[in-house]
Design an enzyme around this catalytic site. Structure first.
Site, PDB file in Angstrom:
ATOM      1  N   HIS A  83       0.845  -1.196   0.000  1.00  0.00           N
ATOM      2  CA  HIS A  83       0.000   0.000   0.000  1.00  0.00           C
ATOM      3  C   HIS A  83       0.882   1.248   0.000  1.00  0.00           C
ATOM      4  CE1 HIS A  83      -3.199   2.797   1.089  1.00  0.00           C
ATOM      5  NE2 HIS A  83      -4.019   1.865   0.650  1.00  0.00           N
TER       6      HIS A  83
ATOM      7  N   ASP B 242      -8.010  -5.364  -0.100  1.00  0.00           N
ATOM      8  CA  ASP B 242      -8.468  -6.266  -1.154  1.00  0.00           C
ATOM      9  C   ASP B 242      -8.087  -7.722  -0.922  1.00  0.00           C
ATOM     10  OD1 ASP B 242      -9.762  -4.422  -2.881  1.00  0.00           O
ATOM     11  OD2 ASP B 242      -7.820  -3.657  -3.519  1.00  0.00           O
TER      12      ASP B 242
HETATM   13  C1  SDX Z   1      -6.316  -0.144  -2.979  1.00  0.00           C
HETATM   14  O1  SDX Z   1      -4.401   4.318  -2.140  1.00  0.00           O
HETATM   15  C2  SDX Z   1      -5.382   3.789  -1.508  1.00  0.00           C
HETATM   16  O2  SDX Z   1      -5.792   4.223  -0.455  1.00  0.00           O
HETATM   17  C3  SDX Z   1      -5.999   2.581  -2.193  1.00  0.00           C
HETATM   18  C4  SDX Z   1      -7.004   1.735  -1.397  1.00  0.00           C
HETATM   19  C5  SDX Z   1      -8.318   2.487  -1.167  1.00  0.00           C
HETATM   20  O3  SDX Z   1      -9.032   2.138  -0.218  1.00  0.00           O
HETATM   21  O4  SDX Z   1      -8.656   3.361  -1.974  1.00  0.00           O
HETATM   22  O5  SDX Z   1      -6.478   1.327  -0.157  1.00  0.00           O
HETATM   23  C6  SDX Z   1      -7.430   0.476  -2.216  1.00  0.00           C
HETATM   24  O6  SDX Z   1      -6.092   0.235  -4.097  1.00  0.00           O
HETATM   25  C7  SDX Z   1      -5.482  -1.230  -2.322  1.00  0.00           C
HETATM   26  C8  SDX Z   1      -4.280  -1.692  -3.165  1.00  0.00           C
HETATM   27  C9  SDX Z   1      -4.729  -2.782  -4.159  1.00  0.00           C
HETATM   28  N1  SDX Z   1      -3.669  -3.177  -5.062  1.00  0.00           N
HETATM   29  C10 SDX Z   1      -2.963  -4.313  -4.942  1.00  0.00           C
HETATM   30  O7  SDX Z   1      -3.165  -5.080  -3.999  1.00  0.00           O
HETATM   31  C11 SDX Z   1      -1.985  -4.575  -6.048  1.00  0.00           C
HETATM   32  C12 SDX Z   1      -0.656  -5.064  -5.492  1.00  0.00           C
HETATM   33  N2  SDX Z   1       0.001  -3.970  -4.810  1.00  0.00           N
HETATM   34  C13 SDX Z   1       0.886  -3.122  -5.491  1.00  0.00           C
HETATM   35  O8  SDX Z   1       0.910  -3.062  -6.865  1.00  0.00           O
HETATM   36  C14 SDX Z   1       1.347  -1.857  -4.747  1.00  0.00           C
HETATM   37  O9  SDX Z   1       1.712  -2.230  -3.459  1.00  0.00           O
HETATM   38  C15 SDX Z   1       0.371  -0.659  -4.720  1.00  0.00           C
HETATM   39  C16 SDX Z   1      -0.106  -0.263  -6.105  1.00  0.00           C
HETATM   40  C17 SDX Z   1      -0.818  -0.949  -3.834  1.00  0.00           C
HETATM   41  C18 SDX Z   1       1.147   0.548  -4.099  1.00  0.00           C
HETATM   42  O10 SDX Z   1       2.099   1.001  -5.010  1.00  0.00           O
HETATM   43  P1  SDX Z   1       3.260   2.049  -4.621  1.00  0.00           P
HETATM   44  O11 SDX Z   1       2.904   2.837  -3.441  1.00  0.00           O
HETATM   45  O12 SDX Z   1       3.600   2.792  -5.866  1.00  0.00           O
HETATM   46  O13 SDX Z   1       4.434   1.116  -4.189  1.00  0.00           O
HETATM   47  P2  SDX Z   1       5.521   0.519  -5.118  1.00  0.00           P
HETATM   48  O14 SDX Z   1       4.838  -0.207  -6.243  1.00  0.00           O
HETATM   49  O15 SDX Z   1       6.481   1.597  -5.510  1.00  0.00           O
HETATM   50  O16 SDX Z   1       6.191  -0.524  -4.159  1.00  0.00           O
HETATM   51  C19 SDX Z   1       7.342  -0.248  -3.383  1.00  0.00           C
HETATM   52  C20 SDX Z   1       8.220  -1.471  -3.479  1.00  0.00           C
HETATM   53  C21 SDX Z   1       8.587  -1.827  -4.913  1.00  0.00           C
HETATM   54  O17 SDX Z   1       9.835  -2.491  -4.878  1.00  0.00           O
HETATM   55  P3  SDX Z   1      11.197  -1.637  -5.196  1.00  0.00           P
HETATM   56  O18 SDX Z   1      10.982  -1.012  -6.562  1.00  0.00           O
HETATM   57  O19 SDX Z   1      11.297  -0.614  -4.126  1.00  0.00           O
HETATM   58  O20 SDX Z   1      12.259  -2.680  -5.173  1.00  0.00           O
HETATM   59  O21 SDX Z   1       7.499  -2.623  -2.963  1.00  0.00           O
HETATM   60  C22 SDX Z   1       7.323  -3.579  -4.010  1.00  0.00           C
HETATM   61  C23 SDX Z   1       7.538  -2.816  -5.316  1.00  0.00           C
HETATM   62  O22 SDX Z   1       7.957  -3.666  -6.371  1.00  0.00           O
HETATM   63  N3  SDX Z   1       5.951  -4.072  -3.924  1.00  0.00           N
HETATM   64  C24 SDX Z   1       5.582  -5.352  -4.072  1.00  0.00           C
HETATM   65  C25 SDX Z   1       4.190  -5.363  -3.900  1.00  0.00           C
HETATM   66  N4  SDX Z   1       3.758  -4.115  -3.651  1.00  0.00           N
HETATM   67  C26 SDX Z   1       4.845  -3.335  -3.676  1.00  0.00           C
HETATM   68  N5  SDX Z   1       6.279  -6.461  -4.315  1.00  0.00           N
HETATM   69  C27 SDX Z   1       5.581  -7.612  -4.407  1.00  0.00           C
HETATM   70  N6  SDX Z   1       4.238  -7.710  -4.262  1.00  0.00           N
HETATM   71  C28 SDX Z   1       3.524  -6.582  -4.001  1.00  0.00           C
HETATM   72  N7  SDX Z   1       2.195  -6.646  -3.885  1.00  0.00           N
END
Ligand code: SDX
Length: 429
Positions: free
Chosen positions: A306, A363
């Site tokens: 998140h 989720d």
């Molecule tokens: C919702 O924003 C809100 O409030 C949203 C929400 C709401 O109520 O409105 O809470 C609802 O959208 C929940 C999120 C649902 N999405 C997912 O579950 C999809 C999987 N999660 C990710 O794609 C990600 O964590 C996000 C999109 C939720 C957040 O993205 P960010 O803040 O841009 O974080 P990031 O992608 O830059 O991650 C930071 C690091 C990265 O690694 P590095 O580049 O630093 O090496 O963490 C890693 C990412 O690759 N990472 C993950 C991961 N989520 C982040 N690695 C593996 N699995 C994951 N799920």
């Protein structure tokens, strides 16, 4: 603490006032930065950008705290109704009994869709994703109320709020009925909000259908838990689109589209697909965790991570407990729930997830409840949208009433070609 920060640039000094919130969050006010220095800020994904002062929802992502209008999410999820929580978000205070009755009556009064809207559902192919129908129909609703959708007229805003809250469950249920070829079931105003929705989803005209009160309660809780989450992608979309002074139906239709994405509200659908894949691979969670960690593999653990929470999402905690109860009652042992619990446990012990502070989000477990209720996968994001609706309305209203609101219009750092001469096609190869 000082009340401003100084930016030194090219011999000039810019003093940025510090904006302080009621929970002591601090931000740099850069609204005069470009005028004073010619500089803009560069912040991909807006991770450091506060786009509004808002009094609606507070999140402490490190501590795992979520409050609507100051009230912690836990008692609201336990004791409130969705209509009451919606009133709280939209109007800022818990309603008196009379206010609650009035709000509920108005919403109930508007649940029918105009008959002219029925053919809209038939225009889509049977396998149309219901989020596409929901967004199109929400935008389409505006065409019936063109005399009452002025975003600057409080009376129009009020009736539009009732209409949106009342009609979106009907649209959602009808999009499902269309996909399975069953007759549309009309709303029943004697039923409560979640109960009426479940009735429109699962009843058929040929026989009586009684909604299980436990399902109603579980759905009500899920709607409350999804009701607002400050400046997430879909809410920011609603605010941005709304800042153009388009009608609220169009702004919310845009929010629905933003929510649909698998990185946002579409993740609940993807979680189930991922769990099914893991189950098909005989529960080999380790290989999926390895893939999620691999930078060269686009796979990510859906329902994990998140932007704001660097701790357990408080909503996921509540949903996990509810999933336990609902799944037990409806399906007994659910192998996918087992896979989910194993996956969570394995991820929370893994260094990668620990270092990056990746926890289950809202989720991760919600889809398992929807699945146990008999909802098809593509309806999961629709359920998220129905829950988020009062939050979108509240945030839109706050935006439209805020004297600081200007049209949302970010700047850019241009990195394309510098000026060059046009070459007519006759002179090109
Ligand atoms: C919702 O924003 C809100 O409030 C949203 C929400 C709401 O109520 O409105 O809470 C609802 O959208 C929940 C999120 C649902 N999405 C997912 O579950 C999809 C999987 N999660 C990710 O794609 C990600 O964590 C996000 C999109 C939720 C957040 O993205 P960010 O803040 O841009 O974080 P990031 O992608 O830059 O991650 C930071 C690091 C990265 O690694 P590095 O580049 O630093 O090496 O963490 C890693 C990412 O690759 N990472 C993950 C991961 N989520 C982040 N690695 C593996 N699995 C994951 N799920």
């Amino acid at each position: 603490m000082t009340d401003h920060a100084r930016v030194e640039y090219d011999g000039q000094t810019f003093e940025a006032p510090i904006v302080v919130g009621t929970e002591q969050e601090r931000g740099l006010d850069v609204s005069k930065l470009r005028g004073s220095t010619g500089l803009i800020t560069y912040d991909p994904g807006y991770a450091n950008t506060g786009s509004a002062r808002s009094a609606i929802t507070f999140i402490d992502g490190d501590a795992g705290i979520l409050r609507y209008r100051g009230y912690p999410i836990e008692p609201l999820a336990e004791q409130s109704s969705f209509i009451e929580t919606s009133y709280l978000l939209i109007h800022g205070e818990l309603p008196t009994r009379e206010q609650l009755r009035g709000f509920r009556d108005q919403i109930t009064h508007h649940t029918l869709l105009r008959e002219d809207m029925r053919p809209l559902f038939d225009a889509f192919p049977p396998d149309a994703h219901p989020m596409a129908i929901l967004s199109a129909a929400t935008s389409g609703l505006s065409t019936f109320y063109q005399d009452h959708y002025d975003p600057l007229d409080p009376a129009d805003v009020e009736v539009s709020t009732y209409r949106l809250m009342a009609k979106l469950p009907t649209v959602a249920a009808w999009s499902y009925k269309k996909s399975i070829g069953q007759p549309y079931v009309y709303p029943q105003n004697a039923l409560g909000y979640a109960e009426n929705f479940l009735h429109m989803m699962f009843a058929v005209p040929a026989e009586d259908y009684h909604v299980d009160p436990e399902l109603t309660n579980a759905l009500t809780q899920l709607l409350i838990l999804h009701a607002d989450h400050e400046q997430n992608a879909s809410t920011s979309t609603v605010r941005l689109v709304g800042s153009t002074h388009v009608n609220i139906y169009a702004a919310i239709a845009a929010g629905i589209s933003a929510l649909w994405g698998p990185r946002h509200g579409g993740a609940n659908q993807e979680v189930i697909q991922m769990l099914e894949e893991i189950a098909a691979a005989e529960g080999n969670t380790a290989s999926f965790i390895a893939r999620a960690k691999d930078r060269n593999d686009p796979f990510r653990l859906m329902g994990f991570g998140h932007r704001v929470y660097k701790n357990y999402d408080p909503r996921a905690k509540i949903i996990k407990n509810t999933a336990d109860t609902v799944i037990n009652k409806l399906v007994g042992d659910d192998p996918l729930f087992e896979v989910a619990r194993e996956l969570e446990e394995a991820a929370l012990q893994d260094d990668y997830f620990i270092e990056k502070k990746l926890y289950p989000n809202v989720d991760f477990y919600s889809g398992l409840i929807y699945r146990a209720m008999g909802l098809p996968l593509n309806m999961f994001p629709v359920l998220f949208a129905l829950g988020r609706l009062p939050g979108w309305v509240a945030q839109w209203k706050e935006m439209i009433e805020d004297s600081e609101t200007r049209i949302g219009r970010p700047r850019q750092i241009y990195v394309g070609p510098t000026e060059r001469d046009y070459v007519p096609i006759s002179q090109r190869s």
